[in-house]
Scaffold this motif. Structure first.
Motif, mmCIF file in Angstrom:
data_model
loop_
_atom_site.group_PDB
_atom_site.id
_atom_site.type_symbol
_atom_site.label_atom_id
_atom_site.label_comp_id
_atom_site.label_asym_id
_atom_site.label_seq_id
_atom_site.Cartn_x
_atom_site.Cartn_y
_atom_site.Cartn_z
ATOM 1 N N ARG A 1 -11.255 3.989 -4.908
ATOM 2 C CA ARG A 1 -11.462 3.179 -6.319
ATOM 3 C C ARG A 1 -11.271 1.568 -6.063
ATOM 4 N N ALA B 1 4.082 6.352 -7.217
ATOM 5 C CA ALA B 1 2.625 6.779 -7.958
ATOM 6 C C ALA B 1 2.987 7.963 -8.926
ATOM 7 N N CYS C 1 -1.707 14.811 -7.284
ATOM 8 C CA CYS C 1 -2.642 13.449 -7.376
ATOM 9 C C CYS C 1 -3.821 13.731 -8.312
ATOM 10 N N THR D 1 -3.121 9.182 -11.664
ATOM 11 C CA THR D 1 -4.039 8.562 -12.401
ATOM 12 C C THR D 1 -4.588 9.436 -13.477
ATOM 13 N N ARG E 1 -8.856 0.020 -5.058
ATOM 14 C CA ARG E 1 -7.522 -0.920 -5.191
ATOM 15 C C ARG E 1 -6.645 -1.074 -4.302
ATOM 16 N N GLN E 2 -6.867 -0.195 -3.002
ATOM 17 C CA GLN E 2 -6.285 -0.414 -1.863
ATOM 18 C C GLN E 2 -7.163 -0.280 -0.561
ATOM 19 N N HIS F 1 -3.023 7.586 -1.517
ATOM 20 C CA HIS F 1 -3.721 6.419 -1.219
ATOM 21 C C HIS F 1 -5.132 6.435 -0.870
ATOM 22 N N GLN G 1 -7.326 8.068 -2.647
ATOM 23 C CA GLN G 1 -8.096 7.929 -3.847
ATOM 24 C C GLN G 1 -7.918 6.545 -4.440
ATOM 25 N N GLU G 2 -7.005 5.824 -3.971
ATOM 26 C CA GLU G 2 -6.782 4.506 -4.345
ATOM 27 C C GLU G 2 -7.889 3.500 -3.431
ATOM 28 N N CYS G 3 -7.785 3.957 -2.350
ATOM 29 C CA CYS G 3 -9.119 3.182 -1.326
ATOM 30 C C CYS G 3 -10.413 3.384 -1.991
ATOM 31 N N ARG H 1 0.817 -1.280 0.112
ATOM 32 C CA ARG H 1 -0.193 -0.029 -0.062
ATOM 33 C C ARG H 1 0.763 1.398 0.021
ATOM 34 N N CYS I 1 2.263 4.022 -3.234
ATOM 35 C CA CYS I 1 1.911 5.552 -3.077
ATOM 36 C C CYS I 1 3.408 6.257 -3.500
#
Ligand SMILES: NC(=O)c1ccc[n+]([C@@H]2O[C@H](COP(=O)([O-])OP(=O)(O)OC[C@H]3O[C@@H](n4cnc5c(N)ncnc54)[C@H](O)[C@@H]3O)[C@@H](O)[C@H]2O)c1
Length: 496
Positions: A429, A108, A138, A111, A431-432, A423, A425-427, A101, A105
């Protein structure tokens, strides 16, 4: 891990530019000192402008509105090369890569090809503006609303030059929550408001990134934690950016790889700045523990697991005009379920003793720290000619030991903020999964509450910690009801 030859292959200027990240504050302070020594009446801005020849990108970097990576990409016109250099140089510090995780980040790039998630930033004060600047790194998140009961604070932030599209402004949280395009809320209002703001945002179906401390009060923290664990609740991440900083990861991985456990972690802080927030001073047991040191307490919990008991002594030395009762000086012994012990001492009454005033997170406020384990030990600080202060790790016992590694202090607290946003935004979406939860925030509040109780009792015994209650078990993500669009009708909850 990167080989030295890989670094040699890179453009030497690029390598030094990457390393310059760590020297940025040093350069600033030097320029200031030189201007002062020359009796110059120039402002820091004027000195810097002269030093960098008015270069707009460098000025933007120094002003904090362009990221370090962004500056390098513009300088070298090759983002891939810059990223390769960054990963090689960071790789040399050989941190533990086990937590994907966090590593995800650090590497990264954002995206850019995904539709950004619209964000309402709630609280436009000092740290709200840090979030606003950092989020530029980000592209998966875009602030579309600024919310603050003080319209002038929101207007000041909206007037900053870094926005591509200035966000809308409101003094009423429900107005931003009623915007169905908003998918997430970042809570940077004072801690006494965190519960009300976060609860309203969760009820409106918005994901929440909430600043530390979770709340001021343990019971309120428990209640918020239970809301975040309710079936189908939106994503909730608690903001302790040191979990995304390189220093804490290095310390954590040194314990796992060299020091062994159970261990004795000894840490001294001399936080001199105090804090402007009256509400934190007003609280018994608040002061340094709730504000600055809540980061440190979370960092111990994250590294060592579940704290079970706390013994504390506390004193109030510093007079304060508002007549508050918050102690300013503490000594805590924290016991962990795995047998580790932390001896932590912090004071607002005695200044830090380091000689490095330019460092926000250096010796000045953390004059000394060491960790003693059954297979080795770690000392901080040690002078390092290239990187200012370093951590030094020894393997072996006091009788027979060898230097194993030294690694520079990064003080990358602010970079931790954008890694944390990434992190988040990954959560959202899927993905984390959150690296720091409301339950982690409750654990910090429980340590503080137990420390306060122990200090007040005056008894020579530790106090057993109140453990977080089990909330209703959160369903796995695939079973959650994650609305395609956030609800149209936001729950009407007042800001105040
Ligand atoms: N992670 C970190 O390193 C870090 C550093 C500093 C502050 N913080 C946290 O950030 C938060 C804000 O701290 P700060 O230093 O920016 O404080 P600040 O006093 O500078 O700003 C707070 C802002 O929130 C606004 N506000 C007050 N009530 C509000 C409400 N109900 N809804 C929305 N806005 C409201 C105020 O008008 C003000 O503009 C705190 O929780 C603090 O602990 C975190």
């Amino acid at each position: 891990m990167a080989a030295a030859s890989e670094e040699e292959d890179l453009h030497p200027l690029l390598v030094s530019a990457v390393k310059a990240e760590y020297l940025r504050t040093f350069v600033l302070s030097n320029l200031q000192a030189r201007a002062a020594a020359a009796g110059s009446s120039s402002s820091l801005g004027a000195v810097l402008k002269a030093a960098v020849g008015g270069d707009a990108d460098v000025s933007a970097f120094l002003a904090g509105s362009l990221s370090h990576r962004g500056l390098l990409a513009r300088m070298f016109g090759d983002r891939l090369l810059v990223d390769r250099a960054l990963s090689i140089i960071w790789g040399q510090s050989r941190w533990d890569n086990s937590d994907s995780r966090w590593v995800g980040c650090v590497d990264a790039l954002g995206t850019a090809d995904e539709e950004p998630i619209a964000v309402a930033l709630v609280g436009c004060g000092a740290f709200g503006s840090v979030h606003a600047r950092r989020i530029l790194a980000c592209p998966g998140l875009r602030i579309t609303w600024l919310v603050d009961p003080s319209r002038s604070s929101a207007e000041t932030l909206a007037a900053q030059p870094f926005w591509e599209q200035p966000p809308a402004i409101t003094t009423e949280l429900p107005e931003a929550l009623a915007d169905s395009r908003v998918g997430a809320v970042i809570v940077v209002s004072p801690p006494s408001t965190h519960y009300a703001v976060a609860a309203a945002a969760l009820a409106a179906g918005k994901a929440v990134l909430c600043e530390k401390p979770l709340t001021l009060d343990l019971k309120e923290g428990q209640a918020l934690s239970e809301l975040t664990e309710a079936p189908g609740a939106p994503t909730f991440v608690l903001g302790y950016p040191r979990r995304f900083g390189i220093d804490d990861h290095k310390i954590r991985s040194s314990i796992l790889s060299t020091l062994g456990r159970p261990l004795f972690y000894r840490d001294v802080w001399g936080v001199v700045k105090g804090h402007a927030s009256e509400e934190i001073h007003r609280l018994n047991g608040g002061g340094g523990l709730l504000y600055e040191n809540s980061h440190t307490l979370d960092s111990y919990n994250w590294t060592l697991g579940t704290p079970t008991e706390v013994f504390a002594v506390a004193e109030k030395f510093k007079a304060d005009p508002t007549g508050t009762h918050a102690q300013d000086t503490y000594l805590l012994v924290i016991y962990y379920e795995g047998g580790d012990k932390v001896v932590f001492s912090s004071s607002w009454a005695a200044p830090g003793i380091g000689a490095r005033p330019w460092q926000s997170y250096g010796r000045r406020i953390r004059p000394v720290m060491d960790i003693v384990g059954p297979q080795g030990f770690l000392h901080y600080p040690v002078e390092d000619p290239e990187f200012q202060d370093s951590y030094l790790i020894f393997a072996g016992t006091a009788e027979d030991y060898v230097e194993k590694e030294r690694f520079p202090v990064r003080n990358d607290h602010e970079s931790g903020v954008y890694r944390e946003q990434f992190h988040f935004q990954e959560c959202i979406r899927g993905r984390q999964t959150p690296l720091c939860t409301a339950r982690d925030g409750v654990m910090v509040l429980a340590v503080i509450a137990a420390a306060h109780k122990s200090a007040l009792s005056g008894l020579p015994e530790p106090v057993v910690l109140e453990q977080p209650r089990e909330g209703a078990k959160k369903r796995p993500r695939e079973e959650q009801v994650v609305p395609e669009q956030p609800r149209e009708e936001a729950k009407k909850t007042s800001l105040q």
